[in-house]
Design an enzyme around this catalytic site. Structure first.
Site, PDB file in Angstrom:
ATOM      1  CG  ASP A  87      -2.007  -1.125   0.902  1.00 27.16           C
ATOM      2  OD1 ASP A  87      -1.752  -2.050   0.231  1.00 27.16           O
ATOM      3  OD2 ASP A  87      -3.110  -0.963   1.807  1.00 27.16           O
ATOM      4  CD  GLU A  98      -5.435  -4.299   8.868  1.00 26.93           C
ATOM      5  OE1 GLU A  98      -5.099  -3.862   7.817  1.00 26.93           O
ATOM      6  OE2 GLU A  98      -6.111  -3.597   9.607  1.00 26.93           O
TER       7      GLU A  98
END
Length: 848
Positions: A581, A818
């Site tokens: 990302d 996460e």
């Protein structure tokens, strides 16, 4: 009569032509030549026009043909037959908890399954109805997830709400022709800290999905006792709702009963329909206690107006039946599904029979878990073993079966197109935030699941490769069906065929191949060779797609497509396709970029392609040559080693002199303050010596480690010394909780990418890359070389830090997360995230 020419007679007696007579013969020949040349030009023009028309129509045809390729599936036979997940072929895996986006629900692995599920809320609460159904982080549950799940026949889940805990259990039993029976047991217990025993409404529902019919059967006191139904895949069936009892005791408990029978235009509308059907006119009146009005679905409320009309999108409406039971804790309720084709059923799967079956499955699960991972033998505590069972079970319980169409686009399409319909059986990263399939996540998921059940891995990989198109492209994010699409922001729905994702499925294939080599005659590996043979044509096309569409500007270099285009908005344009990302790449995207992580993924993929081809007796030399070229340490260093950073690096049009600054906005004199234009944060770029130029990016972080992470460096490479040094440096990558994703010394460390875009891969600790790092340290720690002892020591230290922190955060918060904060170790991001974060189990087991 024609006019005659006059002749002039000169004095010499000779006649001379008049000046207006025709030119001599030679002049007439010249004019003919000019006429012939004109005809040539005309003919050439005609030919060019015809050729242009032909070329125009050919170009139109080719553009149309190319435009269709993005939605044309691969022509080789599918890896899985169309009925491979049917009750006839796979009865033991037909039913399952394949709805990861809801707290508890079951469906079949079929395109239009009958679905079942659970909703609940607390009665007499100070707040409005806090209906729980789909997994939402905003529900702020104290914890939820599977404690045990064997991927086939049973599961045990614990859901901790504000002042009570629900335990959901299910057991399946084979029989008949339609997948057999199953039973749920829901147990509710109040927390010791609760001031009063809470009263809870549980809502069990059954819904068809465009095909099938349901019929409600109601007893006295408005109690829905059973639902009978029929569908193409299930034949006739019956769902029975048993009365609540006082926990383990057989004594019945007082309960309020309500039901709703209506239709739904789509499964994503179930929550809204239930909410909109609620009424406060009912009275909870236990034998010992005060009468109190409570909220329930209203049986007599007519369906909403839009249900009486044809849905706007022409979807077929489906039957929807809800059974609501309102009861005070503690209590226990059982729900039975019985197949009409199960004629020789020995007894009902309920009560003591269900208890006995559950205990058998739990014992078998515990034994298989220890045989597979050996954590007790390694000296882990009972609490740590329980945590690791939950991590594995959450990934198994997070397996979903989806069916639908992706929305895709290529450069040859003016508008997005619908991809062909298809199924996908896959694990999901997070039930609350990412309850769908992600290509690069799935390779990591299957590293763990292949240890537990290779059949699950073979089926999941096959489903992914069966989605490949004729070009060799797989949409990287699978948003299949209305339920899945309802959870995704619109800007992420369209998938573009120039964009890749790390080909991590090769990691799972490598694991299957190694299992086959180690145990060729084991029952668990018997299906691997025929699976690889059917997979191979698609695997070839997939590899070639990467090797042609993602190539870089120089030989043996690679470049991620799909970087953010609007460089004025982002501090550093993201590269979502890389999986990392907002990890810093070249500040100004261009075709000159070289990405070291993608080159390493291709080195790894080519090596596995060579191994699979050789195993199948196919030509493997070309893959082997590619692997050798991409693994050549000297060539790798020439393209990606930065002497300035003393680390591997991306290359591109880059400058570190970037910053987000508030733009200056002109405000006309006299304009009211509330009408002032909004001043955005925009990127400011240095000039002169600080202007962007082609150079190494020099960002030290996860990307710098890839030649080490994927075992491309030779054990004697001097580059290993620098990598191990950077990994252990607390000012760079080392923390007591794992390796941070970006060095603290980097200018972009923990910087926001936009005003509203917080840092993601700019310092936080991610378990998937840390797993690769631990695996690599284990690899180099067991190979003879000058850095063997250093790698072995770092292995022990990093593994201990990671396992201890993930376990500690689970115990403190109730979740696997996460990512983890590099300063405190606290879990952050989406939760539960028992996708690749569950790889902690493999680190505990030391299975790489």
């Amino acid at each position: 009569m024609g006019r005659q020419r006059k002749r002039i007679v000169a004095g010499d007696g000779l006649s001379h032509p008049r000046t207006d007579d025709k030119p001599p013969v030679p002049h007439r020949k010249e004019k003919k030549k000019k006429t012939d040349l004109g005809k040539v030009f005309i003919n050439i023009s005609i030919v060019l026009c015809i050729f242009s028309l032909i070329w125009f129509f050919y170009a139109l045809y080719m553009r149309s043909s190319l435009a269709k390729r993005v939605v044309t599936l691969h022509t080789s036979p599918r890896v899985l037959d169309a009925n491979s997940t049917s009750a006839e072929v796979s009865p033991e895996r037909f039913w399952g908890s394949f709805r990861p986006q809801v707290y508890f629900g079951m469906k079949t692995r079929s395109p239009t399954s009958v679905v079942t599920g659970l909703m609940w809320f607390r009665q007499f609460s100070d707040m409005d109805v806090n209906l729980r159904h789909t997994c939402e982080q905003s529900d702020r549950l104290q914890g939820y997830g599977w404690l045990m799940h064997d991927a086939v026949s049973f599961g045990v889940q614990e859901i901790r709400d504000s002042d009570f805990t629900l335990t959901t259990e299910f057991v399946k039993r084979k029989g008949g022709e339609h997948g057999g029976d199953w039973t749920w047991r829901i147990t509710a217990k109040q927390h010791s800290s609760a001031a009063h025993a809470p009263v809870i409404s549980l809502m069990f529902y059954v819904a068809t999905d465009t095909q099938g019919a349901l019929q409600a059967h109601v007893e006295e006191r408005n109690r829905l006792s059973t639902v009978t139904g029929t569908s193409e895949e299930l034949g006739h069936f019956k769902v029975t709702f048993r009365k609540p009892t006082a926990g383990d005791a057989a004594s019945a408990k007082y309960a309020g009963y309500n039901y709703l029978q209506t239709v739904t235009p789509g499964l994503e509308k179930l929550t809204d329909i239930v909410k909109n059907s609620m009424n406060r006119r009912f009275v909870f009146n236990p034998p010992s206690g005060e009468k109190r009005p409570y909220i329930a679905v209203d049986t007599y409320k007519p369906p909403h107006q839009h249900h009486q009309q044809k849905p706007a999108d022409n979807r077929k409406e489906s039957d929807f039946v809800v059974h609501q039971v309102t009861v005070q804790t503690p209590f226990q309720i059982e729900v039975l599904f019985e197949s009409g084709s199960f004629h020789d059923r020995p007894d009902q799967l309920a009560g003591s029979v269900l208890t006995e079956e559950l205990e058998k499955r739990k014992v078998a699960f515990d034994q298989k878990f220890e045989n597979t991972f050996g954590l007790q033998a390694k000296g882990f505590s009972q609490s740590q073993v329980k945590f690791s069972k939950a991590a594995l079970s959450n990934m198994l319980g997070g397996m979903g079966y989806f069916y639908g169409q992706s929305i895709v686009q290529s450069v040859y399409n003016e508008y997005p197109l619908l991809y062909p319909e298809g199924p996908l059986f896959t694990a999901v990263p997070s039930r609350s935030f990412f309850p769908r399939g992600f290509l690069w996540d799935e390779g990591f998921h299957q590293l763990l699941l292949s240890k537990w059940d290779p059949q699950v891995t073979r089926e999941a990989v096959a489903h992914w490769l069966d989605l490949i198109n004729v070009e060799g492209w797989i949409p990287r994010e699978q948003i299949l069906g209305d339920e899945a699409r309802s959870k995704v922001p619109s800007e992420f729905v369209v998938q573009r065929n120039e964009n890749a994702n790390p080909p991590t499925l090769f990691l799972a294939l490598q694991e299957l191949v190694e299992q086959l080599a180690a145990q060729p005659n084991a029952p668990s590996t018997q299906g691997t060779l025929p699976f690889l043979r059917r997979l191979y044509p698609r695997l070839q096309t997939w590899f070639e797609w990467y090797n042609t569409t993602q190539v870089g500007p120089l030989p043996n270099s690679y470049r991620w497509r799909g970087r953010d285009k609007d460089t004025n908005v982002f501090l550093n344009p993201k590269t979502l396709t890389s999986g990392l990302d907002d990890y810093p790449r070249a500040s100004h995207p261009s075709a000159d970029e070289r990405h070291v992580d993608l080159r390493c993924w291709m080195a790894q993929a080519s090596g596995i392609m060579a191994r699979v081809a050789q195993l199948l007796g196919e030509p493997h030399q070309e893959y082997e040559r590619t692997h050798q070229m991409l693994s050549d340490n000297q060539l790798l260093a020439e393209l990606h080693w930065s002497e300035q950073l003393r680390a591997f690096s991306d290359y591109g049009n880059h400058t570190h002199a970037v910053a987000l600054l508030r733009e200056k906005v002109y405000v006309p004199p006299g304009q009211p303050r509330h009408q002032f234009p909004v001043a955005r944060l925009v990127r400011s770029v240095g000039s002169g010596r600080n202007a962007p130029k082609l150079q190494f990016v020099n960002a030290l972080g996860y990307v710098s480690l890839f030649p080490f992470l994927l075992h491309i460096l030779t054990p004697d490479s001097p580059k290993l010394e620098h990598i191990l040094r950077d990994m252990r440096d607390p000012d760079r990558l080392w923390t007591p909780y794992g390796l941070r994703s970006l060095s603290r010394t980097d200018p972009i460390y923990m910087e926001r990418n936009t005003e509203h875009d917080a840092p993601y891969w700019r310092g936080a600790i991610w378990i998937n890359i840390n797993y690769l790092a631990v695996r690599a340290l284990h690899h180099y720690g067991n190979l003879e070389g000058p850095y063997q002892e250093h790698a072995a020591a770092l292995y022990q230290e990093l593994r201990t830090n990671l396992v201890n922190n993930v376990y500690r955060q689970y115990m403190d918060t109730g979740y696997v997360w996460e990512q983890y904060n590099d300063g405190t170790g606290r879990g952050q991001g989406s939760h539960p995230f028992t996708g690749w974060s569950a790889l902690t189990v493999l680190m505990m087991a030391e299975q790489y």
